[in-house]
Design a protein around this motif. Sequence first.
Motif, PDB file in Angstrom:
ATOM      1  N   LYS A  99      42.892  26.406 -24.037  1.00  0.00           N
ATOM      2  CA  LYS A  99      43.349  27.739 -24.420  1.00  0.00           C
ATOM      3  C   LYS A  99      44.765  27.935 -23.917  1.00  0.00           C
ATOM      4  CE  LYS A  99      40.879  31.538 -24.789  1.00  0.00           C
ATOM      5  NZ  LYS A  99      40.064  32.727 -24.471  1.00  0.00           N
ATOM      6  N   ILE A 100      45.622  28.430 -24.808  1.00  0.00           N
ATOM      7  CA  ILE A 100      47.022  28.674 -24.483  1.00  0.00           C
ATOM      8  C   ILE A 100      47.274  30.169 -24.566  1.00  0.00           C
ATOM      9  CG2 ILE A 100      49.419  28.169 -25.102  1.00  0.00           C
ATOM     10  CD1 ILE A 100      48.159  25.614 -26.533  1.00  0.00           C
ATOM     11  N   ASN A 101      47.518  30.775 -23.417  1.00  0.00           N
ATOM     12  CA  ASN A 101      47.848  32.200 -23.374  1.00  0.00           C
ATOM     13  C   ASN A 101      49.351  32.356 -23.509  1.00  0.00           C
ATOM     14  OD1 ASN A 101      45.172  31.979 -21.651  1.00  0.00           O
ATOM     15  ND2 ASN A 101      45.323  34.040 -22.483  1.00  0.00           N
ATOM     16  N   VAL A 102      49.770  33.219 -24.422  1.00  0.00           N
ATOM     17  CA  VAL A 102      51.180  33.395 -24.766  1.00  0.00           C
ATOM     18  C   VAL A 102      51.573  34.844 -24.516  1.00  0.00           C
ATOM     19  CG1 VAL A 102      52.863  33.237 -26.641  1.00  0.00           C
ATOM     20  CG2 VAL A 102      50.924  31.655 -26.579  1.00  0.00           C
ATOM     21  N   ASP A 103      52.742  35.038 -23.917  1.00  0.00           N
ATOM     22  CA  ASP A 103      53.233  36.405 -23.724  1.00  0.00           C
ATOM     23  C   ASP A 103      54.749  36.411 -23.696  1.00  0.00           C
ATOM     24  OD1 ASP A 103      52.988  39.125 -23.506  1.00  0.00           O
ATOM     25  OD2 ASP A 103      52.343  39.129 -21.426  1.00  0.00           O
ATOM     26  N   ALA A 104      55.311  37.585 -23.973  1.00  0.00           N
ATOM     27  CA  ALA A 104      56.764  37.778 -23.948  1.00  0.00           C
ATOM     28  C   ALA A 104      57.082  38.972 -23.071  1.00  0.00           C
ATOM     29  CB  ALA A 104      57.293  38.001 -25.359  1.00  0.00           C
ATOM     30  N   SER A 105      58.319  39.017 -22.614  1.00  0.00           N
ATOM     31  CA  SER A 105      58.767  40.106 -21.750  1.00  0.00           C
ATOM     32  C   SER A 105      60.120  40.602 -22.230  1.00  0.00           C
ATOM     33  CB  SER A 105      58.865  39.590 -20.311  1.00  0.00           C
ATOM     34  OG  SER A 105      59.511  40.529 -19.496  1.00  0.00           O
ATOM     35  N   CYS A 106      60.200  41.895 -22.506  1.00  0.00           N
ATOM     36  CA  CYS A 106      61.459  42.526 -22.925  1.00  0.00           C
ATOM     37  C   CYS A 106      61.818  43.587 -21.901  1.00  0.00           C
ATOM     38  CB  CYS A 106      61.313  43.216 -24.274  1.00  0.00           C
ATOM     39  SG  CYS A 106      60.810  42.148 -25.604  1.00  0.00           S
ATOM     40  N   ARG A 107      63.074  43.602 -21.491  1.00  0.00           N
ATOM     41  CA  ARG A 107      63.546  44.673 -20.611  1.00  0.00           C
ATOM     42  C   ARG A 107      64.844  45.224 -21.164  1.00  0.00           C
ATOM     43  NH1 ARG A 107      63.479  43.031 -14.432  1.00  0.00           N
ATOM     44  NH2 ARG A 107      64.937  44.751 -14.504  1.00  0.00           N
ATOM     45  N   ALA A 108      64.926  46.537 -21.195  1.00  0.00           N
ATOM     46  CA  ALA A 108      66.098  47.195 -21.778  1.00  0.00           C
ATOM     47  C   ALA A 108      67.370  46.894 -20.993  1.00  0.00           C
ATOM     48  CB  ALA A 108      65.865  48.699 -21.836  1.00  0.00           C
ATOM     49  N   ASP A 109      67.242  46.658 -19.678  1.00  0.00           N
ATOM     50  CA  ASP A 109      68.431  46.434 -18.852  1.00  0.00           C
ATOM     51  C   ASP A 109      68.878  44.972 -18.821  1.00  0.00           C
ATOM     52  OD1 ASP A 109      66.131  45.715 -17.446  1.00  0.00           O
ATOM     53  OD2 ASP A 109      67.028  46.152 -15.501  1.00  0.00           O
ATOM     54  N   LYS A 110      68.166  44.091 -19.492  1.00  0.00           N
ATOM     55  CA  LYS A 110      68.527  42.669 -19.530  1.00  0.00           C
ATOM     56  C   LYS A 110      68.926  42.291 -20.949  1.00  0.00           C
ATOM     57  CE  LYS A 110      67.313  41.941 -15.258  1.00  0.00           C
ATOM     58  NZ  LYS A 110      68.300  41.762 -14.241  1.00  0.00           N
TER      59      LYS A 110
END
Length: 196
Positions: A99-110
């Motif tokens: 099983k491959i768990n995938v996630d992304a992270s967005c930050r307004a200040d970056k």
Amino acid sequence: MGILDPDRVGEDQNIFQVFEGLFASRRNDQCAQIGLVCWGLWHRRNLWVWEHKNMSMSRLKYMVQSMLQEWKEAQKECYQHMTELQVQVWRKPPPGWVKINVDASCRADKHYVGAGWVIRDEKGGFLRAKTSRIMGRLQAREAEAWSFKEALKWTHSWRAYKCVFELDAKEVVEAINGSNVTSYFHFIIDECKDVL
């Protein structure tokens, strides 16, 4: 029972130690009451200092009791809501799969999007993980789609197992199974489909 028992306060204790002792030996509703009384006294003081208004102690007591009752009602509603929700628990993949768990992270200040993947075997054991970054700003759904695309490419380069992908982005999953639309998001989805 009063909020503060003078027999339990040592002469050498500072205010932080007094409150630490209070909170350690009380239930949540009692801690909320202590906090509301402190806030009420602070509010009463500010009314006097800044607006030259005097709030009676009976008015203060009524305000604190009302707020405490509202807090208790909110806690009941929150608890009822939480028991109604279905808690999602990570499940192992079938035998012979990973099983491959995938996630992304967005930050307004970056000015970049982060992505990460974790791979575990049929027993839940860690196999490998990877992180990546794309420069620029993306909306959440584009970031999740991009992260999935990169995970697919990375998996394709070493894959020796049958793979189950798990994402927390419903819109990406629905788009993978849906029809084509012309947008940057759907362009990424089309690339995901090509790799799949």
